[in-house]
Design an enzyme around this catalytic site. Structure first.
Site, short mmCIF file in Angstrom:
data_model
loop_
_atom_site.label_atom_id
_atom_site.label_comp_id
_atom_site.label_asym_id
_atom_site.label_seq_id
_atom_site.Cartn_x
_atom_site.Cartn_y
_atom_site.Cartn_z
N TYR A 49 2.44 -5.07 17.34
CA TYR A 49 2.76 -4.06 16.31
C TYR A 49 3.38 -2.82 16.96
O TYR A 49 4.38 -2.28 16.48
CB TYR A 49 1.46 -3.70 15.58
CG TYR A 49 1.61 -2.82 14.37
CD1 TYR A 49 1.87 -3.36 13.11
CD2 TYR A 49 1.42 -1.44 14.46
CE1 TYR A 49 1.96 -2.54 11.98
CE2 TYR A 49 1.51 -0.62 13.35
CZ TYR A 49 1.78 -1.18 12.11
OH TYR A 49 1.87 -0.36 11.00
N GLY A 56 0.81 -1.22 0.00
CA GLY A 56 0.00 0.00 0.00
C GLY A 56 0.84 1.27 0.00
O GLY A 56 0.58 2.19 -0.77
N1 CAA Z 1 -10.63 0.71 22.09
C1 CAA Z 1 -11.20 0.57 23.29
N2 CAA Z 1 -11.83 -0.53 23.67
C2 CAA Z 1 -11.91 -1.53 22.80
C3 CAA Z 1 -11.31 -1.47 21.52
C4 CAA Z 1 -10.69 -0.28 21.18
N3 CAA Z 1 -10.11 -0.11 19.97
N4 CAA Z 1 -11.54 -2.63 20.89
C5 CAA Z 1 -12.24 -3.42 21.74
N5 CAA Z 1 -12.46 -2.76 22.88
C6 CAA Z 1 -13.16 -3.22 24.07
C7 CAA Z 1 -14.53 -3.79 23.67
O1 CAA Z 1 -15.50 -2.77 23.64
C8 CAA Z 1 -14.76 -4.79 24.77
O2 CAA Z 1 -15.12 -4.12 25.97
P1 CAA Z 1 -15.96 -4.88 27.11
O3 CAA Z 1 -15.15 -6.06 27.57
O4 CAA Z 1 -16.15 -3.84 28.16
O5 CAA Z 1 -17.25 -5.30 26.44
C9 CAA Z 1 -13.39 -5.36 24.98
O6 CAA Z 1 -12.46 -4.31 24.62
C10 CAA Z 1 -13.20 -6.56 24.08
O7 CAA Z 1 -11.89 -6.93 24.11
P2 CAA Z 1 -11.39 -8.06 23.13
O8 CAA Z 1 -10.14 -8.59 23.65
O9 CAA Z 1 -12.53 -9.08 22.96
O10 CAA Z 1 -11.20 -7.23 21.81
P3 CAA Z 1 -11.85 -7.47 20.40
O11 CAA Z 1 -11.49 -8.86 19.95
O12 CAA Z 1 -13.27 -7.11 20.43
O13 CAA Z 1 -11.13 -6.37 19.50
C11 CAA Z 1 -9.39 -5.68 18.03
C12 CAA Z 1 -9.75 -6.43 19.29
C13 CAA Z 1 -10.09 -6.33 16.82
C14 CAA Z 1 -7.89 -5.75 17.84
C15 CAA Z 1 -9.88 -4.22 18.16
O14 CAA Z 1 -9.45 -3.71 19.38
C16 CAA Z 1 -9.33 -3.32 17.08
O15 CAA Z 1 -9.76 -3.39 15.94
N6 CAA Z 1 -8.41 -2.45 17.47
C17 CAA Z 1 -7.84 -1.45 16.58
C18 CAA Z 1 -6.74 -2.07 15.80
C19 CAA Z 1 -6.11 -1.04 14.90
O16 CAA Z 1 -6.34 0.15 14.94
N7 CAA Z 1 -5.21 -1.53 14.08
C20 CAA Z 1 -4.53 -0.68 13.17
C21 CAA Z 1 -4.27 -1.44 11.90
S1 CAA Z 1 -3.62 -0.37 10.65
C22 CAA Z 1 -2.06 -0.09 11.13
O17 CAA Z 1 -1.56 -0.65 12.04
C23 CAA Z 1 -1.32 0.91 10.30
C24 CAA Z 1 -0.72 1.93 11.13
O18 CAA Z 1 0.47 1.91 11.36
C25 CAA Z 1 -1.55 3.05 11.66
#
Ligand code: CAA
Length: 253
Positions: A159, A19
């Protein structure tokens, strides 16, 4: 950036068909470099698309298959390019993967796979390219880190650790090479319009974009311009620096 700033330099770009990597290759070629894009051979369809995307550069950009996590392959790759073109003057370490999961769900495999590519890859390329740069008294190394290495991100302990490590590596190597005509710098992109960011869930992505002062995702060209700036011959007084390109998402001094 004027083309005289990169007079016929040989540039190796890892993650070169990705990308950000594709646009980095284009910008360096536009600036006058001969560019070798390095990426996994297994990305067959992407390799074909890449060739079409760089077809307008009159052969100034070519593709070499190599896995950056494999030290010996990186050694062979650098030797081959040095033999064919005479040098490797610029290395851009843009190869990177995500294996997002909260720590309580993260498997050792998700941790290690990411480290092998995002951190070992930087070592593997730099370790093999540095000797030639020292001998020739010229080199430009630009390592792609991330805003998430600076701030941490939920679901990215692996990461964020690797990307923070990339800048530690940059600063240490910058000190080792500063008197030898070599600069080593980091570019830390924010959230950009790439497949990696597209893989984040739409809800979380929308929250992130809402927090970017500039009000949009970055474009690959936003990042590639910063890389080309640091890779230029006349950027010789910038070393060990981190250049954030994140639309104001994380401001620091
Ligand atoms: N912020 C705060 N809280 C979050 C959260 C977040 N981003 N993601 C999940 N939670 C919370 C949920 O609401 C849930 O809360 P409760 O227990 O109170 O219900 C709890 O955490 C769930 O935890 P899980 O361990 O089950 O998390 P999940 O499996 O639902 O989600 C994840 C995990 C898919 C990694 C998600 O957190 C996510 O997508 N995070 C962002 C990842 C991201 O931004 N990656 C960037 C990729 S691009 C890149 O990296 C390029 C670059 O350099 C910028």
């Amino acid at each position: 950036m004027s083309s005289s700033a990169h007079p016929s330099r040989i540039a190796l770009v890892t993650g070169g068909i990705g990308g950000l990597g594709t646009e980095i290759c284009r910008q360096l070629a536009t600036a006058g470099c001969r560019v070798i894009a390095v990426d996994l051979a297994s990305r067959d369809e992407r390799v074909a698309a890449f060739h079409a995307e760089v077809a307008g550069f009159d052969g100034a950009i070519s593709f070499e298959a190599a896995d950056v996590s494999d030290f010996d392959r990186c050694k062979q790759l650098v030797e081959r390019i040095e033999q064919q073109y005479g040098s490797v003057d610029i290395v851009v370490n843009a190869a990177g993967i995500t294996r997002d999961a909260s720590l309580r769900k993260m498997t050792p495999q998700q941790w290690h796979e990411l480290m092998h590519v995002n951190l070992d890859g930087v070592f593997n390329l730099c370790r093999n390219a540095i000797e030639g740069m020292l001998t020739r008294g010229f080199g430009r190394i630009v390592n792609i880190s991330s805003v998430n290495g600076q701030t941490g991100q939920f679901g990215q302990t692996n990461y964020s650790a690797a990307k923070a490590g990339v800048h530690g590596f940059t600063m240490a190597l910058a000190r080792e090479t500063a008197r030898k005509g070599i600069t080593v710098n980091t570019v830390s992109p924010g959230y950009c319009d790439t497949p990696m960011v597209a893989a984040v869930s739409p809800e979380i992505r929308a929250q992130i974009v809402a927090g970017i002062p500039v009000g949009r995702l970055g474009s690959p060209a936003d990042i590639a311009r910063a890389v080309a700036f640091l890779a230029a011959d006349d950027a010789g007084y910038i070393t060990g620096a981190n250049l954030p390109v994140n639309g104001g998402y994380f401001m620091s001094f």
